[in-house]
Design an enzyme around this catalytic site. Structure first.
Site, PDB file in Angstrom:
ATOM      1  N   GLY A 211       0.811  -1.211   0.000  1.00 50.07           N
ATOM      2  CA  GLY A 211       0.000   0.000   0.000  1.00 50.07           C
ATOM      3  C   GLY A 211       0.836   1.249   0.000  1.00 50.07           C
ATOM      4  O   GLY A 211       2.070   1.192   0.052  1.00 50.07           O
TER       5      GLY A 211
ATOM      6  N   PRO B 268     -13.507   5.140  11.258  1.00 48.27           N
ATOM      7  CA  PRO B 268     -12.687   6.188  11.873  1.00 48.27           C
ATOM      8  C   PRO B 268     -11.436   5.651  12.579  1.00 48.27           C
ATOM      9  O   PRO B 268     -10.381   6.254  12.484  1.00 48.27           O
ATOM     10  CB  PRO B 268     -13.649   6.842  12.863  1.00 48.27           C
ATOM     11  CG  PRO B 268     -14.993   6.613  12.279  1.00 48.27           C
ATOM     12  CD  PRO B 268     -14.922   5.271  11.606  1.00 48.27           C
TER      13      PRO B 268
ATOM     14  N   GLU C 184      10.859  -6.231   1.226  1.00 44.80           N
ATOM     15  CA  GLU C 184      10.736  -7.600   1.707  1.00 44.80           C
ATOM     16  C   GLU C 184       9.347  -8.100   1.398  1.00 44.80           C
ATOM     17  O   GLU C 184       8.410  -7.929   2.179  1.00 44.80           O
ATOM     18  CB  GLU C 184      10.959  -7.633   3.219  1.00 44.80           C
ATOM     19  CG  GLU C 184      12.407  -7.794   3.619  1.00 44.80           C
ATOM     20  CD  GLU C 184      12.504  -8.157   5.098  1.00 44.80           C
ATOM     21  OE1 GLU C 184      12.273  -9.335   5.424  1.00 44.80           O
ATOM     22  OE2 GLU C 184      12.778  -7.260   5.902  1.00 44.80           O
TER      23      GLU C 184
ATOM     24  N   GLU D  17       6.871 -11.375   0.048  1.00 46.95           N
ATOM     25  CA  GLU D  17       6.868 -12.834   0.053  1.00 46.95           C
ATOM     26  C   GLU D  17       5.484 -13.366  -0.287  1.00 46.95           C
ATOM     27  O   GLU D  17       4.462 -12.810   0.134  1.00 46.95           O
ATOM     28  CB  GLU D  17       7.294 -13.315   1.445  1.00 46.95           C
ATOM     29  CG  GLU D  17       7.752 -14.761   1.481  1.00 46.95           C
ATOM     30  CD  GLU D  17       8.291 -15.139   2.864  1.00 46.95           C
ATOM     31  OE1 GLU D  17       9.041 -14.330   3.456  1.00 46.95           O
ATOM     32  OE2 GLU D  17       7.937 -16.230   3.345  1.00 46.95           O
TER      33      GLU D  17
END
Lengths: 232, 232
Positions: free
Chosen positions: A46, A83, A114, A116
């Site tokens: 993200g 929230p 990193e 995986e």
DNA sequence: ATATTAATTGTCGTTTTGACAATTAATATT
DNA sequence: AATATTAATTGTCAAAACGACAATTAATAT
């Protein structure tokens, strides 16, 4: 100067559930989080939505940055905006799911992160509400894959019917009759049979197929019925 | 104190495409915008996401405030987040579509807002990217209604098959054979036939039906095939 | 040469679909 | 009161899709 005075402002992020298929099992790609809080815990890929990009742009940027891949199948899922979901500061996140060819990924891997692959059914606990996102993504993948030919996105350019068959079974967590599956998938008219065979999996070997891109793009909106006895 | 330093913050809003059905045509509910910029222009019902609410909460609040209605069918569509979509300040908006019984609305109308029903095909130009939102909502409504029994949400508790038939034709902008439609819709097992008839529409009158709430809730996830010859 | 195995093609009764016809239940007209 | 009219409803039927299950095929291994 007009302004929307007094309204609160929030951080806006994107999070991507990246699905892949290793030939046997459905997997997701996770990363070790690089910032506080929850640093070094596993999370989805993200990032924050930048000032000059849309959420879609941001999701593509994040994927490019962390996997090296461009032009992957990416679909907006929903917004996560409770929230308290991020303990530090109010952050809304747009969830995406991505389907990638796991082999392309290995080739293009960006080692700065990193990352995986984990079996979808054997993954570490994730931060914040990311486990919920994964659950939602799985559900949506199932839904979409039952009606539209999107699972091809997780296979290499050349693939066999048995490979596709296993993938369908994995995604839907069910057994599908190979004989009926084979006929149904070819009857969509989306596959082009190649002369070559894959001999690694069996004695007889299975013919390779490739996607008829033209028909695939033209029919991506059409409803198919790719799952037998469908009860979602 | 940990913080996500340096990341930009944005306004986050919700916008609702409110669909209704007057017995003949599909309509949408629009409001005269009450703040600058574009004040007094027609727009979707919307509002900013408050500090202590999720986007879903905000959408429900906005609908309650502007229509007086609670518990309406509301579905998250997608996020609209192009950097320049709001000329004043970067604002991301979560699009929702709502299905309401137009008669309930008349009864509960909140006169504090200048709201008005427009024919879906004869509506004023809207502000910002709201026209795009309406187009997307229509498409999604069609998609969803072809697979799931959601159009009931736009009809009163008691309704007739012919009413439902017209609604399906409106939503899909196509003619549907009344005879096949009648059988298909009753064969879902979701309707309970009432003794009473609606005599306003014809000499023979059409039986009223009501929804089998139990089955409706249980089957809301199942795939139906409600549209003949479906090519989306 | 034969056994073995997985891929592929076949079979067939059932169900669903959709084009189209006939009947029915009321009101309106003669 | 009989008849015409109209929209709702039920019927018919051939074609297509579905899905349970069998048989064949193309290779390798014994």
């Amino acid at each position: 100067m007009i302004e929307y005075s007094g309204q609160p402002h929030y951080l806006v992020a994107v999070d991507c559930i990246v699905f892949g298929f290793d030939g046997e099992h459905l997997k997701i790609l996770l990363v070790k989080r690089g910032l506080e809080p929850e640093i070094n815990k596993w999370s989805l890929m993200g990032g924050f939505v930048g000032a000059n990009e849309s959420p879609d742009d941001a999701a593509n940027r994040v994927l490019k940055k962390m996997t090296g891949l461009e032009g992957v199948y990416l679909e907006q899922m929903q917004i996560y905006g409770e929230p308290g979901r991020d303990p530090i500061e109010r952050t809304l996140s747009v969830g995406y799911f991505a389907l990638i060819d796991i082999h392309k990924y290995e080739a293009q891997l960006n080692d700065d992160y990193e990352a995986e692959w984990f079996l979808i059914n054997d993954r570490p606990k994730l931060i914040f509400d990311h486990d919920q996102m994964v659950a939602d993504a799985r559900k949506k993948l199932r839904y979409k894959a039952a009606l539209h030919p999107i699972l091809f996105e997780m296979l290499p350019k050349k693939f066999t019917i048995p490979q596709l068959h296993i993938l369908f079974e994995e995604v839907n967590d069910t057994k599908i009759d190979t004989r009926n599956f084979s006929r149904k998938i070819t009857s969509t008219g989306l596959l082009i049979k190649l002369a070559e065979k894959d001999r690694t999996g069996s004695k007889k070997g299975a013919f390779y197929f490739k996607l008829d891109k033209k028909k695939y793009n033209a029919n991506s909106q059409a409803f198919l019925n790719l799952m037998p006895n469908l009860k979602i």
